[in-house]
Design a protein around this motif. Sequence first.
Motif, PDB file in Angstrom:
ATOM      1  N   ASN A  39     112.296  92.910  94.360  1.00 42.16           N
ATOM      2  CA  ASN A  39     112.907  94.037  93.651  1.00 42.16           C
ATOM      3  C   ASN A  39     113.611  94.941  94.668  1.00 42.16           C
ATOM      4  O   ASN A  39     112.977  95.706  95.394  1.00 42.16           O
ATOM      5  N   ARG A  40     114.938  94.849  94.721  1.00 39.12           N
ATOM      6  CA  ARG A  40     115.701  95.638  95.687  1.00 39.12           C
ATOM      7  C   ARG A  40     115.609  97.133  95.409  1.00 39.12           C
ATOM      8  O   ARG A  40     115.612  97.950  96.328  1.00 39.12           O
ATOM      9  N   GLN A  41     115.530  97.503  94.133  1.00 43.10           N
ATOM     10  CA  GLN A  41     115.438  98.922  93.804  1.00 43.10           C
ATOM     11  C   GLN A  41     114.129  99.512  94.308  1.00 43.10           C
ATOM     12  O   GLN A  41     114.092 100.644  94.815  1.00 43.10           O
ATOM     13  N   LEU A  42     113.053  98.753  94.202  1.00 47.44           N
ATOM     14  CA  LEU A  42     111.767  99.237  94.704  1.00 47.44           C
ATOM     15  C   LEU A  42     111.810  99.409  96.217  1.00 47.44           C
ATOM     16  O   LEU A  42     111.311 100.396  96.757  1.00 47.44           O
ATOM     17  N   LEU A  43     112.426  98.450  96.912  1.00 46.33           N
ATOM     18  CA  LEU A  43     112.553  98.565  98.360  1.00 46.33           C
ATOM     19  C   LEU A  43     113.349  99.803  98.744  1.00 46.33           C
ATOM     20  O   LEU A  43     113.001 100.526  99.681  1.00 46.33           O
ATOM     21  N   HIS A  44     114.429 100.051  98.000  1.00 47.86           N
ATOM     22  CA  HIS A  44     115.250 101.243  98.263  1.00 47.86           C
ATOM     23  C   HIS A  44     114.441 102.508  98.050  1.00 47.86           C
ATOM     24  O   HIS A  44     114.482 103.441  98.875  1.00 47.86           O
ATOM     25  N   ASP A  45     113.683 102.568  96.965  1.00 48.06           N
ATOM     26  CA  ASP A  45     112.909 103.765  96.659  1.00 48.06           C
ATOM     27  C   ASP A  45     111.855 104.031  97.725  1.00 48.06           C
ATOM     28  O   ASP A  45     111.612 105.191  98.110  1.00 48.06           O
ATOM     29  N   VAL A  46     111.228 102.983  98.224  1.00 46.55           N
ATOM     30  CA  VAL A  46     110.189 103.159  99.243  1.00 46.55           C
ATOM     31  C   VAL A  46     110.801 103.597 100.567  1.00 46.55           C
ATOM     32  O   VAL A  46     110.243 104.449 101.264  1.00 46.55           O
ATOM     33  N   VAL A  47     111.953 103.038 100.927  1.00 46.56           N
ATOM     34  CA  VAL A  47     112.620 103.452 102.166  1.00 46.56           C
ATOM     35  C   VAL A  47     113.015 104.925 102.084  1.00 46.56           C
ATOM     36  O   VAL A  47     112.841 105.687 103.046  1.00 46.56           O
TER      37      VAL A  47
ATOM     38  N   TYR B 248     109.949 107.075 102.728  1.00 49.98           N
ATOM     39  CA  TYR B 248     109.581 107.191 104.142  1.00 49.98           C
ATOM     40  C   TYR B 248     110.560 108.104 104.893  1.00 49.98           C
ATOM     41  O   TYR B 248     110.154 108.904 105.742  1.00 49.98           O
ATOM     42  N   GLU B 249     111.852 107.987 104.591  1.00 45.14           N
ATOM     43  CA  GLU B 249     112.834 108.822 105.270  1.00 45.14           C
ATOM     44  C   GLU B 249     112.693 110.289 104.873  1.00 45.14           C
ATOM     45  O   GLU B 249     112.900 111.184 105.687  1.00 45.14           O
ATOM     46  N   ALA B 250     112.332 110.536 103.615  1.00 46.08           N
ATOM     47  CA  ALA B 250     112.121 111.916 103.176  1.00 46.08           C
ATOM     48  C   ALA B 250     110.939 112.536 103.905  1.00 46.08           C
ATOM     49  O   ALA B 250     110.953 113.725 104.245  1.00 46.08           O
TER      50      ALA B 250
ATOM     51  N   SER C  24     108.466 115.683 101.803  1.00 44.54           N
ATOM     52  CA  SER C  24     107.711 114.441 101.602  1.00 44.54           C
ATOM     53  C   SER C  24     107.161 114.335 100.190  1.00 44.54           C
ATOM     54  O   SER C  24     106.874 115.343  99.527  1.00 44.54           O
ATOM     55  N   TYR C  25     107.054 113.096  99.739  1.00 48.55           N
ATOM     56  CA  TYR C  25     106.416 112.788  98.462  1.00 48.55           C
ATOM     57  C   TYR C  25     105.844 111.389  98.564  1.00 48.55           C
ATOM     58  O   TYR C  25     106.095 110.668  99.526  1.00 48.55           O
ATOM     59  N   ARG C  26     105.076 110.986  97.604  1.00 52.06           N
ATOM     60  CA  ARG C  26     104.399 109.703  97.683  1.00 52.06           C
ATOM     61  C   ARG C  26     104.554 108.931  96.384  1.00 52.06           C
ATOM     62  O   ARG C  26     104.277 109.455  95.304  1.00 52.06           O
ATOM     63  N   LEU C  27     105.027 107.701  96.508  1.00 52.88           N
ATOM     64  CA  LEU C  27     105.085 106.804  95.361  1.00 52.88           C
ATOM     65  C   LEU C  27     103.692 106.228  95.103  1.00 52.88           C
ATOM     66  O   LEU C  27     102.810 106.315  95.960  1.00 52.88           O
ATOM     67  N   PRO C  28     103.481 105.619  93.948  1.00 50.09           N
ATOM     68  CA  PRO C  28     102.171 105.012  93.679  1.00 50.09           C
ATOM     69  C   PRO C  28     101.783 103.992  94.747  1.00 50.09           C
ATOM     70  O   PRO C  28     102.628 103.261  95.258  1.00 50.09           O
ATOM     71  N   ARG C  29     100.509 103.964  95.075  1.00 51.81           N
ATOM     72  CA  ARG C  29     100.030 103.103  96.160  1.00 51.81           C
ATOM     73  C   ARG C  29     100.345 101.634  95.901  1.00 51.81           C
ATOM     74  O   ARG C  29     100.729 100.897  96.811  1.00 51.81           O
ATOM     75  N   LYS C  30     100.201 101.197  94.661  1.00 47.73           N
ATOM     76  CA  LYS C  30     100.476  99.785  94.352  1.00 47.73           C
ATOM     77  C   LYS C  30     101.951  99.451  94.581  1.00 47.73           C
ATOM     78  O   LYS C  30     102.281  98.346  95.021  1.00 47.73           O
TER      79      LYS C  30
END
Length: 213
Positions: free
Chosen positions: A30-38, A41-43, A99-105
Motif C-alpha cells: 500500500n503506497r498510500q500507507l507508506l507515504h502516510d508513515v513517512v 516520521y518527518e513531522a 509530532s503525531y502517531r498513527l495506529p501501531r498496527k
Amino acid sequence: MISIPVQDLNGSSSGSYEFDPTDLVKGEINRQLLHDVVVMYEAGQRVGTVMTKSRGMVRGSTKKLFRQKGTGRARAGNARTPVRRGGGHAFGKKNRDYSYRLPRKAVRLATRMALLSKFQDEQAVVLSGWGLDSPKTKSVVAGLSALGAGGTSTLIVTDGIDSNVYKSARNVPDVQVLPASDLNAYSLLRHRTLVVTTAAMDSLLGRGAAVPA
C-alpha cells in the motif's frame, strides 16, 4: 518465494536465503500507507521552537497615545498595537509540537511493506555476518564496496545491538546502523540499499525474538 544469495564481506556467495513474501505482507504493498508513515516520521523531526511577541509581550506603555477626538489623526490605542511599528504580532507564532502517531498496527505493517519492497526492487543484500572483533571503519567500508553498496545511501541492519558495527560505520557518510528491533519504514525508504544479516532477517520474519516496530 523470494530467494536471495547470502554473501560474506568479500562479496562471495555462500548459499541463499529464502522466505515467503506472505510472511511479511499478506496482499499488495500500500503506497498510500507508506507515504502516510513517512510523513508521520518527518513531522516528528520538525523543530517547533519558534516564537514572536504578541502585543502583551512587547515593552511599552499601555496608555492611549492621544485623545480620541480633536487631533485630526486616526484613532489610536497604545504603542503595542500590531498596526504600529514596534508593536506585537497579531497572530504571533508560538512553540508547537508537530509530532503525531498513527495506529501501531499501521506503522508495523508499513515497516514490513517497506522491507518487502527492498527485496522486490533488488535493493537488499543479505550478509552472513560482520564478524568484527573490534571497531574497524576500514573493514566496513571495504565490505560495503565488495557487496556493491559502496558510495550509496545504505542502511545496515543487525541482529541486536552490535557496538563494533555501529562504531565502525558511524563516521561513514550516508550509512546508518539499526538493530532489527528498531527497524522502521522511514529508515528503509530513505536509504538506497539495505544490508541485513541472516540473523536479523530471521528476527524480522518472526523466526527470532525481534519484531519490527
